[in-house]
Design an enzyme around this catalytic site. Structure first.
Site: not given
Length: 248
Positions: A89, A155
């Site tokens: 994560n 990103y």
């Protein structure tokens, strides 16, 4: 979706989606092995789990460093003797910029943590799971692993990379008892989201078909299903938790 006594490794577990995931996993009976760069935040989550009667371990972990990734998995093996699942994560986002105005450091930091960190963790988790008899790995991608947004090329590239790596690695281990999937959250109420929006929960409502942002527990519910035996025939897929954004 009981995960009783399963050993689950979680990165970026000190806040946001990672924190909620750790608490949800512990409530489901799992033994959580948590990695986080912020030592105090990670220790606080472990303390909360233990205070509620659960089991958890913590190690300061920077997933951009392969040695840290290896050590976190090694901690699970040393203390619990196995690794049954993982939630990769850990991630971050820098400023919004056109590509030609994006600092080189932002490219490096986001690719190193968001993408290479997932690859490093999968490497050591898969090796441990082969010794443990199999398991389930869930990578946290993003809605922007499936679509794009302006001024975030670095990103979006990292998150698309996670989706591709998930699919390819799932094929590597499909006959060896290891399932690998990705979740793709849309806008979720986390400290990171609040930093971007200044705390305005409704800034992106118009971009979500359900006309609201999500909550961490809604991501955790999807995670628990993917880590459990209930998803035993699911591998190499992406599960969108995005209020319908990926349907547009």
């Amino acid at each position: 979706m009981s995960l009783e006594n399963k050993v689950i490794v979680v990165t970026g577990g000190g806040s946001g989606m990672g924190r909620d995931a750790c608490l949800a996993l512990a409530r489901a009976g799992a033994r959580v092995v948590l990695g986080n760069r912020n030592a105090q935040a990670g220790a606080d989550v472990v303390e909360e789990i233990v205070a509620a009667g659960g089991k958890a371990l913590f190690r300061v972990t920077d997933v951009s460093r392969p040695a840290d990734c290896e050590a976190l998995v090694a901690l699970a093996m040393e203390r619990y003797g196995r690794v049954d699942g993982a939630f990769n994560n850990a991630g971050l986002q820098r400023e919004f910029n056109d590509v030609h105005e994006t600092p080189d450091a932002d490219f490096s930091d986001v690719i190193d943590i968001n993408l290479k960190g997932v690859l490093y963790m999968m490497k050591y988790e898969a090796a441990a799971m082969l010794r443990s008899g199999g398991g389930s790995i869930v990578n946290n991608a993003s809605i922007f692993g499936l679509k794009a947004m302006p001024k975030t090329a670095y990103y979006v590239a990292a998150k698309h990379g996670i989706v591709g790596a998930t699919r390819a690695a799932a094929l590597d281990y499909a006959t060896r008892g290891i399932r690998i999937n990705a979740i793709c959250p849309g806008p979720i109420k986390t400290p990171s989201f609040d930093r971007v929006t200044g705390g305005d929960e409704h800034m992106y409502d118009d971009g979500v078909p359900m006309h609201r942002i999500g909550r961490p527990h809604e991501v955790s519910a999807a995670l628990l299903w993917l880590l459990s035996a209930q998803s035993s025939y699911v591998t190499g897929t992406t599960l969108s938790v995005d209020g319908g954004m990926s349907a547009e």
